[in-house]
Design a protein around this motif. Structure first.
Motif, short mmCIF file in Angstrom:
data_model
loop_
_atom_site.label_atom_id
_atom_site.label_comp_id
_atom_site.label_asym_id
_atom_site.label_seq_id
_atom_site.Cartn_x
_atom_site.Cartn_y
_atom_site.Cartn_z
N GLY A 92 -8.29 14.96 27.07
CA GLY A 92 -7.78 16.33 27.12
C GLY A 92 -8.83 17.34 26.71
N PRO A 93 -8.44 18.61 26.63
CA PRO A 93 -9.41 19.69 26.36
C PRO A 93 -9.80 19.77 24.89
N LEU A 94 -11.01 20.30 24.67
CA LEU A 94 -11.53 20.50 23.32
C LEU A 94 -12.57 21.61 23.38
N ASP A 112 -24.55 15.62 24.65
CA ASP A 112 -24.52 14.73 25.83
C ASP A 112 -24.02 13.35 25.44
N GLU A 113 -24.47 12.86 24.30
CA GLU A 113 -24.05 11.54 23.83
C GLU A 113 -22.55 11.51 23.58
N PHE A 114 -22.01 12.57 22.98
CA PHE A 114 -20.57 12.63 22.73
C PHE A 114 -19.80 12.61 24.04
N MET A 115 -20.28 13.35 25.04
CA MET A 115 -19.60 13.39 26.33
C MET A 115 -19.63 12.03 27.01
N THR A 116 -20.71 11.30 26.85
CA THR A 116 -20.80 9.96 27.42
C THR A 116 -19.85 9.00 26.74
N GLN A 117 -19.74 9.12 25.43
CA GLN A 117 -18.85 8.23 24.66
C GLN A 117 -17.37 8.55 24.88
N HIS A 118 -17.07 9.80 25.25
CA HIS A 118 -15.67 10.22 25.41
C HIS A 118 -15.49 10.91 26.76
N PRO A 119 -15.56 10.15 27.84
CA PRO A 119 -15.53 10.76 29.18
C PRO A 119 -14.21 11.42 29.53
N MET A 120 -13.13 11.12 28.80
CA MET A 120 -11.84 11.71 29.13
C MET A 120 -11.59 13.02 28.38
N ILE A 121 -12.52 13.41 27.50
CA ILE A 121 -12.40 14.69 26.82
C ILE A 121 -13.08 15.76 27.67
N LYS A 122 -12.37 16.84 27.94
CA LYS A 122 -12.94 17.97 28.65
C LYS A 122 -13.49 18.95 27.60
N LEU A 123 -14.80 18.92 27.42
CA LEU A 123 -15.43 19.72 26.37
C LEU A 123 -15.82 21.09 26.91
N ASN A 257 -6.20 15.89 14.50
CA ASN A 257 -6.18 15.68 15.95
C ASN A 257 -7.29 14.71 16.33
N PRO A 258 -7.00 13.66 17.12
CA PRO A 258 -8.02 12.64 17.42
C PRO A 258 -9.29 13.19 18.07
N ARG A 259 -9.13 14.16 18.98
CA ARG A 259 -10.32 14.70 19.64
C ARG A 259 -11.16 15.52 18.66
N VAL A 260 -10.49 16.31 17.84
CA VAL A 260 -11.20 17.08 16.82
C VAL A 260 -11.90 16.15 15.84
N ARG A 261 -11.18 15.13 15.40
CA ARG A 261 -11.74 14.18 14.44
C ARG A 261 -12.96 13.48 15.02
N ALA A 262 -12.87 13.07 16.30
CA ALA A 262 -13.99 12.37 16.93
C ALA A 262 -15.22 13.26 17.02
N LEU A 263 -15.01 14.53 17.39
CA LEU A 263 -16.15 15.43 17.52
C LEU A 263 -16.77 15.74 16.16
#
Length: 284
Positions: A92-94, A112-123, A257-263
């Motif tokens: 989802g979006p972030l 770039d590394e974060f985007m590769t690790q989480h391809p389903m997050i729309k950053l 939030n999982p996406r926030v926490r991951a970032l």
């Protein structure tokens, strides 16, 4: 009231004090702002604004309404944060807000590394020098140079961000008897730090770095730019100048939030890897 969203146009005009500026803030038309505010006045049966030489000013009734309109906006934002916080997915979006130069010079590989690790997050990157309003969810995570993050935020300081004296090798090879001072339009860097005559001024870090890179003079830069630029040389005979701190922050409501926490965790790790560069320390 038939349309609570009219309050959003009311509040925009309160802040901007002109219909044209309010329309720009809301990314809509002059006519739309005028119509929505007029509709609100008709529904409430009272005038909200009077127009003066300095723009639109609230009437006494308008000032009373502003208190309630601000409360509606705060509660709407709280609902939005609560809804986002409940999302339990890494898809989802972030939105991430940061200084463009910090991305360009220090963090692009790590993002770039974060985007590769989480391809389903729309950053979505919001590159601005202003602190995005986390209360209104203008961003979900911010990386900001500051010394006093807002109390409602959650996060931590990840690095100091000192200034240092830089010049190109070509300038140093042909250094004049009186240096030429290249300045950022920022109070701590305006006055020459060394004997020098003012030669250039810009509000852009990237532009100042480019002018220094092309041998036009000497000046102060944050170490996160100067240390990463192969065409710039730091003058080690001058001490580092303490300046701002770099913080990674989110709103307290969004911290789980999982996406926030991951970032956030990824950014903590990233800054730990490059902290010595950002802080201008010399690796052992």
């Amino acid at each position: 009231m038939k349309n609570w969203d009219d309050l959003r146009f009311f509040r925009a005009l309160v802040g901007a004090r002109s219909i044209r500026a309010a329309a720009a803030d809301l990314q809509t038309t002059h006519a739309t702002v005028s119509r929505r505010v007029r509709t609100l006045e008709e529904e409430l049966g009272n005038t909200l604004f009077e127009r003066g030489r300095d723009g639109f000013k609230l009437t006494e009734f308008g000032r009373k309404i502003q208190t309630f309109a601000d409360a509606v906006a705060d509660n709407t934002s709280a609902i939005d944060r609560l809804s986002f916080a409940q999302g339990g997915s890494l898809a989802g979006p972030l939105r991430l807000s940061l200084l463009e130069d910090l991305y360009t010079f220090a963090l692009h590989d790590h993002i770039d590394e974060f985007m590769t690790q989480h391809p389903m997050i729309k950053l979505e990157l919001i590159t601005t020098a202003e602190l995005s309003n986390l209360n209104r969810r203008e961003a979900d995570v911010v990386i900001r140079l500051t010394q006093s993050p807002p109390e409602y935020t959650y996060g931590r300081k990840v690095a100091e961000s000192p200034l240092a004296v830089y010049a190109s090798q070509s300038y140093l090879d042909n250094r004049p008897s009186l240096d030429r001072w290249i300045a950022l339009d920022y109070a701590p860097t305006l006055a020459p730090y060394i004997p020098a005559r003012p030669a250039f001024l810009s509000p852009s870090l990237s532009v100042v770095a480019s002018v220094l890179r092309h041998g036009q003079g000497i000046g102060l830069l944050p170490c996160f730019i100067g240390e990463k630029d192969p065409d710039l040389r730091r003058l080690l005979e001058f001490d580092l100048i303490a300046d701002l701190q770099i913080w990674v922050l989110t709103h307290q409501d969004l911290r789980h939030n999982p996406r926030v926490r991951a970032l956030i965790e990824h950014l903590y790790s990233s800054f730990s890897q490059i902290r010595n560069v950002i802080e201008g320390t010399i690796p052992v």
